[in-house]
Design a protein around this motif. Sequence first.
Motif, mmCIF file in Angstrom:
data_model
loop_
_atom_site.group_PDB
_atom_site.id
_atom_site.type_symbol
_atom_site.label_atom_id
_atom_site.label_comp_id
_atom_site.label_asym_id
_atom_site.label_seq_id
_atom_site.Cartn_x
_atom_site.Cartn_y
_atom_site.Cartn_z
ATOM 1 N N THR A 72 -36.897 24.154 34.943
ATOM 2 C CA THR A 72 -36.213 24.197 33.662
ATOM 3 C C THR A 72 -35.534 25.563 33.508
ATOM 4 O OG1 THR A 72 -38.210 24.949 32.516
ATOM 5 C CG2 THR A 72 -37.806 22.550 32.586
ATOM 6 N N VAL A 73 -34.781 25.723 32.440
ATOM 7 C CA VAL A 73 -34.020 26.952 32.238
ATOM 8 C C VAL A 73 -34.508 27.651 30.969
ATOM 9 C CG1 VAL A 73 -31.716 27.899 31.794
ATOM 10 C CG2 VAL A 73 -32.000 25.986 33.393
ATOM 11 N N LYS A 74 -34.847 28.926 31.116
ATOM 12 C CA LYS A 74 -35.188 29.744 29.956
ATOM 13 C C LYS A 74 -33.889 30.171 29.293
ATOM 14 C CE LYS A 74 -37.236 34.173 28.685
ATOM 15 N NZ LYS A 74 -37.863 35.396 29.240
ATOM 16 N N VAL A 75 -33.846 30.017 27.962
ATOM 17 C CA VAL A 75 -32.683 30.403 27.163
ATOM 18 C C VAL A 75 -33.113 31.555 26.262
ATOM 19 C CG1 VAL A 75 -31.014 29.637 25.440
ATOM 20 C CG2 VAL A 75 -31.895 28.003 27.142
ATOM 21 N N HIS A 76 -32.369 32.645 26.307
ATOM 22 C CA HIS A 76 -32.634 33.778 25.413
ATOM 23 C C HIS A 76 -31.343 34.075 24.658
ATOM 24 C CE1 HIS A 76 -34.526 37.490 23.989
ATOM 25 N NE2 HIS A 76 -33.311 38.012 24.092
ATOM 26 N N ASN A 77 -31.311 33.708 23.367
ATOM 27 C CA ASN A 77 -30.153 33.962 22.514
ATOM 28 C C ASN A 77 -30.415 35.218 21.692
ATOM 29 O OD1 ASN A 77 -28.907 31.622 23.397
ATOM 30 N ND2 ASN A 77 -29.594 30.399 21.657
ATOM 31 N N VAL A 95 -32.240 19.461 32.204
ATOM 32 C CA VAL A 95 -31.355 18.332 32.468
ATOM 33 C C VAL A 95 -32.181 17.066 32.274
ATOM 34 C CG1 VAL A 95 -30.010 17.160 34.253
ATOM 35 C CG2 VAL A 95 -29.952 19.659 34.086
ATOM 36 N N GLN A 96 -31.652 16.123 31.513
ATOM 37 C CA GLN A 96 -32.381 14.885 31.262
ATOM 38 C C GLN A 96 -32.068 13.803 32.281
ATOM 39 O OE1 GLN A 96 -34.858 14.402 28.932
ATOM 40 N NE2 GLN A 96 -34.614 16.614 28.846
ATOM 41 N N ASN A 97 -30.887 13.852 32.880
ATOM 42 C CA ASN A 97 -30.469 12.825 33.828
ATOM 43 C C ASN A 97 -29.750 13.533 34.977
ATOM 44 O OD1 ASN A 97 -29.115 10.814 35.243
ATOM 45 N ND2 ASN A 97 -28.494 9.693 33.408
ATOM 46 N N SER A 98 -30.337 13.503 36.166
ATOM 47 C CA SER A 98 -29.779 14.251 37.295
ATOM 48 C C SER A 98 -28.378 13.778 37.688
ATOM 49 C CB SER A 98 -30.722 14.172 38.506
ATOM 50 O OG SER A 98 -30.894 12.824 38.897
ATOM 51 N N SER A 99 -27.995 12.583 37.270
ATOM 52 C CA SER A 99 -26.637 12.119 37.573
ATOM 53 C C SER A 99 -25.602 12.748 36.625
ATOM 54 C CB SER A 99 -26.558 10.594 37.513
ATOM 55 O OG SER A 99 -26.691 10.144 36.179
ATOM 56 N N PRO A 101 -25.810 16.352 35.247
ATOM 57 C CA PRO A 101 -26.503 17.634 35.062
ATOM 58 C C PRO A 101 -25.859 18.573 34.052
ATOM 59 C CG PRO A 101 -25.320 17.615 37.144
ATOM 60 C CD PRO A 101 -25.237 16.215 36.579
ATOM 61 N N ALA A 102 -24.643 18.301 33.591
ATOM 62 C CA ALA A 102 -23.995 19.152 32.597
ATOM 63 C C ALA A 102 -24.464 18.835 31.181
ATOM 64 C CB ALA A 102 -22.477 19.016 32.690
ATOM 65 N N ILE A 103 -25.330 17.836 31.042
ATOM 66 C CA ILE A 103 -25.898 17.489 29.745
ATOM 67 C C ILE A 103 -27.363 17.916 29.746
ATOM 68 C CG2 ILE A 103 -26.482 15.635 28.161
ATOM 69 C CD1 ILE A 103 -24.036 14.119 29.185
ATOM 70 N N LEU A 104 -27.651 18.924 28.928
ATOM 71 C CA LEU A 104 -29.009 19.445 28.849
ATOM 72 C C LEU A 104 -29.556 19.252 27.443
ATOM 73 C CD1 LEU A 104 -27.134 21.723 30.617
ATOM 74 C CD2 LEU A 104 -29.453 22.356 31.198
ATOM 75 N N ASP A 105 -30.867 19.236 27.343
ATOM 76 C CA ASP A 105 -31.542 19.247 26.054
ATOM 77 C C ASP A 105 -32.238 20.591 25.928
ATOM 78 O OD1 ASP A 105 -30.788 16.723 25.236
ATOM 79 O OD2 ASP A 105 -32.591 15.754 25.987
ATOM 80 N N VAL A 106 -32.096 21.225 24.767
ATOM 81 C CA VAL A 106 -32.684 22.537 24.545
ATOM 82 C C VAL A 106 -33.771 22.416 23.486
ATOM 83 C CG1 VAL A 106 -32.247 24.929 23.899
ATOM 84 C CG2 VAL A 106 -30.486 23.625 25.105
ATOM 85 N N SER A 107 -34.953 22.907 23.823
ATOM 86 C CA SER A 107 -36.096 22.860 22.917
ATOM 87 C C SER A 107 -36.394 24.268 22.403
ATOM 88 C CB SER A 107 -37.320 22.298 23.643
ATOM 89 O OG SER A 107 -38.456 22.358 22.811
ATOM 90 N N PHE A 108 -36.216 24.451 21.090
ATOM 91 C CA PHE A 108 -36.503 25.747 20.477
ATOM 92 C C PHE A 108 -37.908 25.795 19.899
ATOM 93 C CE2 PHE A 108 -31.880 25.864 20.537
ATOM 94 C CZ PHE A 108 -31.640 27.178 20.912
ATOM 95 N N PHE A 109 -38.367 24.682 19.351
ATOM 96 C CA PHE A 109 -39.676 24.645 18.705
ATOM 97 C C PHE A 109 -40.369 23.332 19.053
ATOM 98 C CE2 PHE A 109 -36.654 26.788 15.838
ATOM 99 C CZ PHE A 109 -37.209 28.056 15.801
ATOM 100 N N LYS A 110 -41.663 23.397 19.309
ATOM 101 C CA LYS A 110 -42.433 22.176 19.554
ATOM 102 C C LYS A 110 -42.458 21.341 18.282
ATOM 103 C CE LYS A 110 -45.423 23.820 23.218
ATOM 104 N NZ LYS A 110 -44.741 23.216 24.313
#
Length: 188
Positions: A72-77, A95-99, A101-110
């Motif tokens: 996964t990718v760490k995001v630091h804003n 990335v939610q779907n490897s086909s 990969p330019a569409i990502l989901d970002v989770s800031f808070f559980k």
Amino acid sequence: MKAFQVLFVLLLTAAAADGQSFHLGKCPQPSVQEDFNVTKYLGTWYEIEKLPAMFERGKCNQATYSLLADGTVKVHNAELLSNGKINSIEAVAQVQNSSRPAILDVSFFKGVPDSPYWVLSTDYQSYALVYSCTTHFGLFHIDFAWILARTRTLPEDLIKQLHDMLTAAGVNVNRLTVSDQTGCDVMS
């Protein structure tokens, strides 16, 4: 039904008051970067222009992406507030779907729904064009768009090309605001 109408009006009022970019109907589905390579995308990106976002209040906005051990990718804003303090937040993108990969989901808070992060276009070395949109109740959507760069400025001709891409994606570029990237030495 009346409670739903009141909620709807309150949400629209809140979005309008904060300058959010909201529209009736569901989110558009613009084309994204083909063969996106997240590894080439890693590093720091500076915000050049954006659609208004209530969660961004400072200047010198930047995002740094780094790969985590699990893929996964760490995001630091980070941004510089008017009082001189640096405000930052961290998230994890994946990335939610490897086909696609330019569409990502970002989770800031559980416990809070992920935010979409669509890379519409990038050359990895100078610019990135990012879009995010969430549909609410199937009735309206709130969208965000960012023009990002590897440096704190971009040539005007490139910004014009990116505006054209956003327009083709259905984004009202007249609502874009220029991000202040001056006096940002403290952010280094």
